[in-house]
Design a protein around this motif. Structure first.
Motif, mmCIF file in Angstrom:
data_model
loop_
_atom_site.group_PDB
_atom_site.id
_atom_site.type_symbol
_atom_site.label_atom_id
_atom_site.label_comp_id
_atom_site.label_asym_id
_atom_site.label_seq_id
_atom_site.Cartn_x
_atom_site.Cartn_y
_atom_site.Cartn_z
ATOM 1 N N VAL A 281 0.838 -1.202 0.000
ATOM 2 C CA VAL A 281 0.000 0.000 0.000
ATOM 3 C C VAL A 281 0.871 1.250 0.000
ATOM 4 O O VAL A 281 0.584 2.224 -0.709
ATOM 5 C CB VAL A 281 -0.950 0.000 1.213
ATOM 6 C CG1 VAL A 281 -1.650 1.351 1.366
ATOM 7 C CG2 VAL A 281 -1.994 -1.105 1.067
ATOM 8 N N LEU A 282 1.947 1.234 0.770
ATOM 9 C CA LEU A 282 2.861 2.378 0.817
ATOM 10 C C LEU A 282 3.527 2.597 -0.540
ATOM 11 O O LEU A 282 3.584 3.732 -1.048
ATOM 12 C CB LEU A 282 3.929 2.154 1.887
ATOM 13 C CG LEU A 282 5.031 3.220 1.978
ATOM 14 C CD1 LEU A 282 4.435 4.584 2.324
ATOM 15 C CD2 LEU A 282 6.084 2.810 3.005
ATOM 16 N N ILE A 283 4.020 1.515 -1.141
ATOM 17 C CA ILE A 283 4.714 1.624 -2.428
ATOM 18 C C ILE A 283 3.765 2.114 -3.521
ATOM 19 O O ILE A 283 4.103 3.017 -4.304
ATOM 20 C CB ILE A 283 5.327 0.270 -2.824
ATOM 21 C CG1 ILE A 283 6.497 -0.059 -1.878
ATOM 22 C CG2 ILE A 283 5.817 0.297 -4.273
ATOM 23 C CD1 ILE A 283 7.083 -1.437 -2.077
ATOM 24 N N PHE A 284 2.572 1.544 -3.565
ATOM 25 C CA PHE A 284 1.620 1.997 -4.574
ATOM 26 C C PHE A 284 1.173 3.435 -4.295
ATOM 27 O O PHE A 284 0.846 4.181 -5.223
ATOM 28 C CB PHE A 284 0.420 1.060 -4.638
ATOM 29 C CG PHE A 284 0.679 -0.197 -5.427
ATOM 30 C CD1 PHE A 284 1.140 -0.133 -6.730
ATOM 31 C CD2 PHE A 284 0.463 -1.445 -4.864
ATOM 32 C CE1 PHE A 284 1.394 -1.286 -7.468
ATOM 33 C CE2 PHE A 284 0.706 -2.598 -5.585
ATOM 34 C CZ PHE A 284 1.177 -2.519 -6.894
ATOM 35 N N GLY A 285 1.169 3.820 -3.030
ATOM 36 C CA GLY A 285 0.879 5.203 -2.701
ATOM 37 C C GLY A 285 1.902 6.140 -3.323
ATOM 38 O O GLY A 285 1.556 7.238 -3.784
ATOM 39 N N LEU A 286 3.162 5.710 -3.366
ATOM 40 C CA LEU A 286 4.206 6.507 -3.998
ATOM 41 C C LEU A 286 3.899 6.729 -5.478
ATOM 42 O O LEU A 286 4.061 7.836 -6.006
ATOM 43 C CB LEU A 286 5.567 5.818 -3.840
ATOM 44 C CG LEU A 286 6.106 5.675 -2.408
ATOM 45 C CD1 LEU A 286 7.360 4.824 -2.401
ATOM 46 C CD2 LEU A 286 6.393 7.042 -1.788
ATOM 47 N N PHE A 287 3.447 5.669 -6.153
ATOM 48 C CA PHE A 287 3.114 5.795 -7.575
ATOM 49 C C PHE A 287 1.885 6.683 -7.783
ATOM 50 O O PHE A 287 1.836 7.465 -8.733
ATOM 51 C CB PHE A 287 2.873 4.409 -8.181
ATOM 52 C CG PHE A 287 4.138 3.635 -8.432
ATOM 53 C CD1 PHE A 287 4.979 3.980 -9.481
ATOM 54 C CD2 PHE A 287 4.491 2.566 -7.630
ATOM 55 C CE1 PHE A 287 6.156 3.279 -9.721
ATOM 56 C CE2 PHE A 287 5.654 1.847 -7.859
ATOM 57 C CZ PHE A 287 6.498 2.211 -8.905
ATOM 58 N N HIS A 288 0.904 6.565 -6.904
ATOM 59 C CA HIS A 288 -0.276 7.427 -7.000
ATOM 60 C C HIS A 288 0.137 8.890 -6.845
ATOM 61 O O HIS A 288 -0.415 9.776 -7.507
ATOM 62 C CB HIS A 288 -1.306 7.048 -5.932
ATOM 63 C CG HIS A 288 -2.132 5.853 -6.285
ATOM 64 N ND1 HIS A 288 -3.463 5.944 -6.630
ATOM 65 C CD2 HIS A 288 -1.815 4.535 -6.351
ATOM 66 C CE1 HIS A 288 -3.940 4.728 -6.882
ATOM 67 N NE2 HIS A 288 -2.952 3.856 -6.711
ATOM 68 N N GLY A 289 1.093 9.155 -5.968
ATOM 69 C CA GLY A 289 1.577 10.518 -5.784
ATOM 70 C C GLY A 289 2.265 11.057 -7.027
ATOM 71 O O GLY A 289 2.095 12.227 -7.393
ATOM 72 N N PHE A 290 3.049 10.204 -7.704
ATOM 73 C CA PHE A 290 3.682 10.625 -8.957
ATOM 74 C C PHE A 290 2.625 10.920 -10.015
ATOM 75 O O PHE A 290 2.804 11.800 -10.858
ATOM 76 C CB PHE A 290 4.640 9.549 -9.467
ATOM 77 C CG PHE A 290 6.028 9.640 -8.888
ATOM 78 C CD1 PHE A 290 6.747 10.834 -8.961
ATOM 79 C CD2 PHE A 290 6.619 8.550 -8.284
ATOM 80 C CE1 PHE A 290 8.023 10.927 -8.429
ATOM 81 C CE2 PHE A 290 7.896 8.640 -7.743
ATOM 82 C CZ PHE A 290 8.602 9.821 -7.816
ATOM 83 N N GLY A 291 1.506 10.173 -9.959
ATOM 84 C CA GLY A 291 0.411 10.451 -10.878
ATOM 85 C C GLY A 291 -0.153 11.841 -10.655
ATOM 86 O O GLY A 291 -0.419 12.593 -11.600
ATOM 87 N N LEU A 292 -0.328 12.215 -9.383
ATOM 88 C CA LEU A 292 -0.805 13.553 -9.041
ATOM 89 C C LEU A 292 0.204 14.619 -9.456
ATOM 90 O O LEU A 292 -0.163 15.665 -10.011
ATOM 91 C CB LEU A 292 -1.064 13.642 -7.534
ATOM 92 C CG LEU A 292 -2.232 12.813 -6.982
ATOM 93 C CD1 LEU A 292 -2.156 12.748 -5.460
ATOM 94 C CD2 LEU A 292 -3.564 13.397 -7.428
ATOM 95 N N ALA A 293 1.485 14.344 -9.212
ATOM 96 C CA ALA A 293 2.532 15.304 -9.572
ATOM 97 C C ALA A 293 2.584 15.519 -11.076
ATOM 98 O O ALA A 293 2.780 16.650 -11.554
ATOM 99 C CB ALA A 293 3.885 14.803 -9.062
ATOM 100 N N THR A 294 2.409 14.441 -11.822
ATOM 101 C CA THR A 294 2.443 14.539 -13.282
ATOM 102 C C THR A 294 1.334 15.438 -13.801
ATOM 103 O O THR A 294 1.534 16.256 -14.703
ATOM 104 C CB THR A 294 2.311 13.141 -13.913
ATOM 105 O OG1 THR A 294 3.407 12.321 -13.477
ATOM 106 C CG2 THR A 294 2.332 13.222 -15.428
#
Length: 231
Positions: A142-155
């Motif tokens: 969940v933490l790792i996928f949260g990191l990817f979700h954050g990059f999605g928001l940043a993008t």
């Protein structure tokens, strides 16, 4: 028996209908918001909080992942733990990605977010234990996928090339808005789940529900990869 089954089916169809209907608006930024983001100068706390909250509430991919995360969580402290891990992950990469101008292809990062939905549905079905005899660390996942979700928001944010004037305060406000939007969406999901869990049909239809969750993830991955190769 038939009455209970019919009601359960209606609840399940309504629930997933609401979730998938967000796809129409997911990550959509209307023309007024686009103009504001590109033309704004200086610190604008409240508007960025609103935009962040709106982005999360209409972000069906983030919501579907959260549905998978809390699907079998019954205790409040467990919900808070896993949601906090997800929040930590996407907050770190959202801020880090924007402030350090880390550019990741939007189609690829959204495809990975789709994979996260598939993963959680598969995990809820006990797929790892059944096929591989191994259960990955759910908290770490969940933490790792949260990191990817954050990059999605940043993008998404970086697509607008925001002015540097007041950028730090505005992005922090956007992140606060994201958390507010997440809380609102999560509250609605938890209320819907609590009603459904009172029905005997919850466990009977949990397999179908998580299969639908995985299907949504597969569709998202396919859509994003198609966009990547075409564009």
């Amino acid at each position: 028996m038939r009455h209970t089954l019919a009601n359960s089916l209606k609840i399940m169809l309504l629930f997933f209908g609401v979730m998938t209907s967000f796809s129409i608006f997911a990550h959509g930024v209307d023309e007024t918001t686009q103009q504001f983001l590109t033309q704004n100068q200086g610190v604008s706390i409240l508007p960025f909080i609103y935009i962040g909250a709106k982005h999360m509430v209409t972000g069906y991919d983030h919501i579907l992942f959260l549905v998978g995360v809390i699907f079998f969580l019954y205790r409040t402290r467990d919900v808070l733990l896993y949601v906090s891990l997800f929040t930590l992950g996407h907050s770190v990469t959202l801020l880090w990605g924007v402030f350090n101008d880390i550019n990741i292809n939007a189609y690829l990062i959204d495809a990975i977010i789709g994979v996260s939905i598939i993963y959680k549905g598969f995990d809820n079905l006990g797929g790892f234990k059944r096929l591989f005899g191994y259960q990955p660390n759910t908290r770490l996942a969940v933490l790792i996928f949260g990191l990817f979700h954050g990059f999605g928001l940043a993008t998404k944010i970086q697509e607008f090339n925001l002015p540097q004037d007041g950028l730090v305060a505005n992005i922090l406000a956007f992140n606060v808005g994201v958390e507010i939007g997440q809380f609102m969406a999560l509250a609605i999901v938890l209320i819907a789940m609590s009603f459904w869990r009172r029905s005997p049909s919850f466990m009977r239809f949990s397999t179908a529900a998580n299969t639908l969750l995985m299907s949504g993830g597969v569709m998202l991955v396919g859509f994003q990869l198609t966009g990547y190769f075409i564009n």
